[in-house]
Design an enzyme around this catalytic site. Structure first.
Site, PDB file in Angstrom:
ATOM      1  N   LYS A  61       2.552  11.327  -3.022  1.00 33.56           N
ATOM      2  CA  LYS A  61       2.954   9.783  -2.636  1.00 33.56           C
ATOM      3  C   LYS A  61       2.174   8.718  -3.374  1.00 33.56           C
ATOM      4  O   LYS A  61       2.306   7.984  -3.843  1.00 33.56           O
ATOM      5  CB  LYS A  61       2.681   9.479  -1.105  1.00 33.56           C
ATOM      6  CG  LYS A  61       3.136   8.269  -0.607  1.00 33.56           C
ATOM      7  CD  LYS A  61       3.059   8.118   0.908  1.00 33.56           C
ATOM      8  CE  LYS A  61       3.876   6.694   1.369  1.00 33.56           C
ATOM      9  NZ  LYS A  61       5.145   6.824   1.385  1.00 33.56           N
ATOM     10  N   ARG A  62       0.753   9.368  -3.972  1.00 37.77           N
ATOM     11  CA  ARG A  62       0.194   8.708  -5.004  1.00 37.77           C
ATOM     12  C   ARG A  62       0.841   8.357  -6.208  1.00 37.77           C
ATOM     13  O   ARG A  62       0.558   7.452  -6.709  1.00 37.77           O
ATOM     14  CB  ARG A  62      -1.311   9.236  -5.082  1.00 37.77           C
ATOM     15  CG  ARG A  62      -2.293   8.824  -5.865  1.00 37.77           C
ATOM     16  CD  ARG A  62      -3.543   9.419  -6.069  1.00 37.77           C
ATOM     17  NE  ARG A  62      -3.363  10.879  -6.704  1.00 37.77           N
ATOM     18  CZ  ARG A  62      -3.526  11.235  -7.913  1.00 37.77           C
ATOM     19  NH1 ARG A  62      -3.563  10.260  -8.639  1.00 37.77           N
ATOM     20  NH2 ARG A  62      -3.231  12.205  -8.184  1.00 37.77           N
TER      21      ARG A  62
END
Length: 486
Positions: A259-260
């Site tokens: 998700k980063r």
């Protein structure tokens, strides 16, 4: 306590409701479904919710909703119509409802001395690890409590550990071939916090055996769990299913998709306006491809063509541009009415209210360009409200603002003379052609495009004019003239 007999191919998708369903899990569900449906087998949905602290009902609900959105059905598992109940052939397959079953098998291992209570506190375990690290040894439990016959005075049991034999654990993976592990490096693993709190590696073994799972198809991040599960299966006298560990989905820089670096939640892609058919098609081709060069397949075609032997070993690169392209292929196949129905719930979110016929005409001219449904609100916002644009945008290349103002004034004069009934593209085109005589088309058409859309890129300004209607066109042209004069 023998497991139920296996009847044909049986696979399972077993997500944990501890967070949003991500793309990797969705692809795992698809590969299992393709494998089962393509060979007349059973696809079982199992909710692994023994992590009571992190499991949430909303995530289970979301998992069921998104699997249904993708078009996946299941033969056993939580009832998709009422996730609070399990009826008939739908289960019950929630680990939280099977604690009594796990308890029996834990007691069996304890009674056979294949598992034992461990009394080591956290501080003692930390000290063990530090000592092993100092000696250059692999960090594993040293078996301190394995031979204890009575509870140590003043100590409470902390966990239940499985006695790991110091052997070589080996299995054949359908994708990776022979895989070997030295079990001596594991130490005695924890399989439960207590009799009522089994951990993943234990519960999954019991469930797979009792549910008659023949093939376990899952991500390669689980491959280190497999030898531990093989040893527990052997200790309980269970048959070993066939394993297939599929490659991870990687970010464009070949790092693990996170998700980063990019959005990983399947729900977010649905909210962005990706169609389920395109999402299925795209995910299916991440790490697998059938013979031939075709890239567009329906769900049923994918199930028919799926061959697990064609799944690649290396990671699959996630490319959202490819997903956008593929989604556009599916959007183009929809009728205008189908697109409008899909867009319906989003109009309130974008605070848009307009007649159905007006929106259908906009869809007609924009459909080919839409890569996601959400693009509609980006590409067509000017139809509903003219954006505030820079005055210099009204002039074409080296054209001066006074010349752009003259062009708009002449357009306003000509358009004013055309009746509302005749305010159509072909009539407007004829009038604009006369205005463009003796000058470049850009000097006439560009100021009109900007005045009507406030954008550099838009559909043909005459198509926009026909959709907006005479009164709105004259209002916007007048605003353009006013911008320049001010």
């Amino acid at each position: 306590m023998s497991p139920s007999p296996k009847k044909g191919i049986r696979v399972r998708f077993a997500p944990s409701p501890t967070g949003q369903l991500h793309l990797g899990n969705a692809r795992t569900a698809l590969f299992n479904w393709f494998f089962a449906r393509g060979q007349g087998g059973k696809f079982i949905l199992r909710i692994e919710d023994t992590d009571t602290e992190r499991s949430e009902d909303k995530f289970e609900k979301e998992i069921i909703e998104l699997l249904s959105w993708l078009g996946l059905d299941w033969d056993e598992g939580p009832d998709p119509k009422n996730h609070k109940k399990d009826l008939g052939d739908f289960g019950p397959y929630r680990q939280s409802q099977r604690i009594g079953i796990y308890k029996k098998y834990l007691e069996k291992l304890l009674s056979e001395k294949q598992a034992y209570w461990c009394y080591c506190a956290k501080e003692e375990l930390d000290a063990q690890r530090e000592a092993m690290t100092a000696e250059g040894l692999p960090q594993k439990y040293n078996g301190h409590c394995r031979d204890i016959t009575a509870p140590p005075k003043g100590k409470e049991p902390q966990v239940i550990r499985f006695v790991v034999p110091e052997i070589e654990a080996e299995f054949k993976d359908l994708i990776r071939g022979r895989v070997k592990f030295d079990a001596a490096l594991f130490g005695d693993i924890v399989i439960a916090k207590n009799l009522d709190s089994p951990l993943y590696n234990f519960a999954v073994v019991v469930d797979d055996a009792l549910m008659g799972i023949t093939h376990v198809i899952r991500g390669e991040d689980h491959i280190s769990n497999t030898p531990k599960q093989l040893l527990i299966q052997k200790a309980l006298g269970f048959e070993t299913p066939i394993y297939a560990h599929i490659p991870l989905i990687l970010a464009p820089d070949r790092s693990k998709l996170s998700k980063r670096k990019s959005e990983t939640s399947l729900l977010s892609y649905r909210e962005k306006g990706y169609l389920p058919e395109a999402t299925v098609n795209f995910l299916a081709l991440l790490g697998w491809h059938p013979e031939g060069s075709n890239e567009i397949f329906s769900l049923k075609e994918l199930a028919r063509l799926f061959d697990i032997g064609r799944v690649q070993k290396s990671g699959a690169i996630f490319n959202e541009e490819k997903l956008r392209w593929m989604n556009n292929q599916y959007v183009r196949k929809l009728t205008n009415e189908e697109i409008l129905d899909l867009l319906g719930p989003s109009f309130e979110k974008h605070q848009i209210s307009a007649p159905r016929d007006f929106i259908l005409r906009i869809i007609e001219i924009e459909k080919e360009r839409l890569q996601t449904l959400e693009d509609f609100f980006i590409e067509t916002d000017f139809f509903f409200e003219l954006p505030n644009y820079e005055v210099n945008l009204l002039k074409w290349k080296d054209q001066s603002l006074p010349d752009a103002e003259i062009a708009l004034s002449k357009i306003k004069e000509v358009f004013s003379s055309i009746s509302e009934l005749d305010f159509r593209q072909e009539v407007l085109s004829s009038s604009m052609a006369k205005l463009a005589e003796g000058r470049s088309r850009g000097e006439v058409f560009w100021p009109l495009r900007t005045a009507l859309s406030g954008k550099v890129a838009s559909p043909d300004p005459l198509i926009i004019a026909e959709i907006l209607g005479k009164n709105e066109v004259l209002r916007r042209v007048s605003l353009g003239i006013q911008k320049i004069s001010e």
